[in-house]
Design a protein around this motif. Structure first.
Motif, PDB file in Angstrom:
ATOM      1  N   ARG A 166       0.814  -1.210   0.000  1.00 36.72           N
ATOM      2  CA  ARG A 166       0.000   0.000   0.000  1.00 36.72           C
ATOM      3  C   ARG A 166       0.850   1.263   0.000  1.00 36.72           C
ATOM      4  O   ARG A 166       0.454   2.292  -0.552  1.00 36.72           O
ATOM      5  CB  ARG A 166      -0.941  -0.008   1.211  1.00 36.72           C
ATOM      6  N   CYS A 218      -6.903   5.262   7.266  1.00 31.96           N
ATOM      7  CA  CYS A 218      -5.788   6.182   7.043  1.00 31.96           C
ATOM      8  C   CYS A 218      -5.801   7.379   7.987  1.00 31.96           C
ATOM      9  O   CYS A 218      -4.750   7.959   8.262  1.00 31.96           O
ATOM     10  CB  CYS A 218      -5.785   6.653   5.590  1.00 31.96           C
ATOM     11  N   ARG A 224       0.842   7.947   7.043  1.00 30.79           N
ATOM     12  CA  ARG A 224      -0.008   8.469   5.969  1.00 30.79           C
ATOM     13  C   ARG A 224       0.747   9.361   4.985  1.00 30.79           C
ATOM     14  O   ARG A 224       0.575   9.237   3.770  1.00 30.79           O
ATOM     15  CB  ARG A 224      -1.190   9.233   6.561  1.00 30.79           C
ATOM     16  N   GLU A 225       1.565  10.247   5.468  1.00 29.83           N
ATOM     17  CA  GLU A 225       2.207  11.234   4.595  1.00 29.83           C
ATOM     18  C   GLU A 225       3.278  10.636   3.695  1.00 29.83           C
ATOM     19  O   GLU A 225       3.709  11.279   2.735  1.00 29.83           O
ATOM     20  CB  GLU A 225       2.796  12.375   5.434  1.00 29.83           C
ATOM     21  N   CYS A 227       2.859   7.421   2.455  1.00 27.43           N
ATOM     22  CA  CYS A 227       2.206   6.231   1.910  1.00 27.43           C
ATOM     23  C   CYS A 227       1.420   6.594   0.658  1.00 27.43           C
ATOM     24  O   CYS A 227       0.616   7.540   0.675  1.00 27.43           O
ATOM     25  CB  CYS A 227       1.279   5.642   2.965  1.00 27.43           C
ATOM     26  N   ASP A 228       1.594   5.844  -0.416  1.00 23.29           N
ATOM     27  CA  ASP A 228       0.848   6.094  -1.654  1.00 23.29           C
ATOM     28  C   ASP A 228      -0.652   6.034  -1.411  1.00 23.29           C
ATOM     29  O   ASP A 228      -1.410   6.886  -1.877  1.00 23.29           O
ATOM     30  CB  ASP A 228       1.239   5.064  -2.725  1.00 23.29           C
ATOM     31  N   THR A 229      -1.090   5.023  -0.676  1.00 22.51           N
ATOM     32  CA  THR A 229      -2.514   4.876  -0.402  1.00 22.51           C
ATOM     33  C   THR A 229      -3.015   5.986   0.518  1.00 22.51           C
ATOM     34  O   THR A 229      -4.064   6.589   0.273  1.00 22.51           O
ATOM     35  CB  THR A 229      -2.795   3.509   0.243  1.00 22.51           C
ATOM     36  N   ARG A 231      -1.946   9.006   0.938  1.00 26.35           N
ATOM     37  CA  ARG A 231      -2.001  10.326   0.311  1.00 26.35           C
ATOM     38  C   ARG A 231      -3.222  10.469  -0.603  1.00 26.35           C
ATOM     39  O   ARG A 231      -3.682  11.577  -0.856  1.00 26.35           O
ATOM     40  CB  ARG A 231      -0.724  10.585  -0.482  1.00 26.35           C
ATOM     41  N   THR A 232      -3.751   9.356  -1.086  1.00 27.73           N
ATOM     42  CA  THR A 232      -4.907   9.426  -1.985  1.00 27.73           C
ATOM     43  C   THR A 232      -6.226   9.252  -1.229  1.00 27.73           C
ATOM     44  O   THR A 232      -7.271   9.602  -1.751  1.00 27.73           O
ATOM     45  CB  THR A 232      -4.829   8.343  -3.081  1.00 27.73           C
ATOM     46  N   GLU A 233      -6.170   8.703  -0.008  1.00 27.83           N
ATOM     47  CA  GLU A 233      -7.396   8.468   0.767  1.00 27.83           C
ATOM     48  C   GLU A 233      -7.711   9.697   1.616  1.00 27.83           C
ATOM     49  O   GLU A 233      -7.662   9.679   2.845  1.00 27.83           O
ATOM     50  CB  GLU A 233      -7.220   7.233   1.655  1.00 27.83           C
ATOM     51  N   ARG A 234      -8.060  10.796   0.978  1.00 28.49           N
ATOM     52  CA  ARG A 234      -8.420  12.015   1.687  1.00 28.49           C
ATOM     53  C   ARG A 234      -9.920  12.087   1.902  1.00 28.49           C
ATOM     54  O   ARG A 234     -10.692  11.614   1.082  1.00 28.49           O
ATOM     55  CB  ARG A 234      -7.960  13.248   0.889  1.00 28.49           C
TER      56      ARG A 234
END
Length: 235
Positions: A166, A218, A224-225, A227-229, A231-234
């Motif tokens: 992730r 997340c 979180r900052e 992590c690819d996942t 950063r997109t799970e806003r």
């Protein structure tokens, strides 16, 4: 002339991840007196498929206490072992694999003894272990890292693998062996075997609290900052 391309950026990501996890969860270190001998760790892994660590700890200790030696465990009837492995998620599978594994070691070494691995490079020792029934990459790395061998080998369970996928550090469909092969070259060179053990234990904690199998939570995740996942799970 060979160009210096610099270190892999994922190495710094692992450093930042470690720092963030320690800040969030505190230190999770394995005291020296809690390191078992390599055979105990091997047995624990062979019988431990999809079973909580505490249950496998209890089963491993109980087997050695009752039978007195791993050779005696190897001689025990499979049905008898199954009855004593009811804590395990798959007791029949655990009993069969354990007998096969212990007898394979006896056939090779004359007794259930892994001391010869101390003379081998870590990669060769792990390759030997993975020829045994029921032993795959997670278990071989565990014998090297979490036992009294205390070697630099990254133990990777489902939590660890899922988080690395992730975060974008390893390919999404990487299995345990491929994840191990991708991670070992990028582990910060200053990390000790103990650091690698703590990294695994911290990731296990993260997987149990935030980076869950079905849905990553997340919000509030310390990774979180980076992590690819994440950063997109806003919201």
């Amino acid at each position: 002339m060979q160009l210096d391309l610099g270190s892999d950026p994922r190495t710094e990501t692992l450093r930042r991840l470690q720092t963030g996890l320690i800040a969030s969860f505190g230190r999770i270190s394995r005291p020296a007196d809690k390191r078992h001998d390599p055979v105990w760790v091997l047995v624990h892994g062979v019988i431990g498929a999809q079973t909580k660590t505490a249950a496998s700890n209890a089963s491993t200790d109980a087997l050695l206490a009752e039978y007195g030696s791993w050779e005696a465990v190897a001689e025990a009837d499979e049905a008898e072992l199954e009855a004593r492995l009811q804590r395990q998620t798959f007791p029949s599978v655990a009993a069969k694999r354990l007998k096969q594994c212990l007898n394979a070691i006896i056939e090779e070494c004359g007794s259930v003894d892994l001391r010869h691995l101390s003379n081998l490079p870590t990669e060769d020792a792990m390759a030997w272990l993975e020829t045994l029934p029921g032993v795959a990459r997670k278990n071989s790395a565990g014998v090297m890292n979490a036992s009294t061998f205390n070697r630099k080998a990254m133990v990777i369970d489902g939590h660890h693998r899922r988080i690395m996928q992730r975060m974008g550090i390893v390919p999404v469909k990487a299995d345990t062996a491929r994840t191990y092969d991708a991670l070992m070259p990028i582990v910060p060179p200053e990390w000790s075997a103990e650091d690698m053990d703590e990294h695994h234990l911290l990731l296990k904690k993260l997987g149990q609290t935030h980076c869950r199998p079905r849905k990553a939570a997340c919000d509030g995740c310390p990774a979180r900052e980076i992590c690819d996942t994440g950063r997109t799970e806003r919201p």
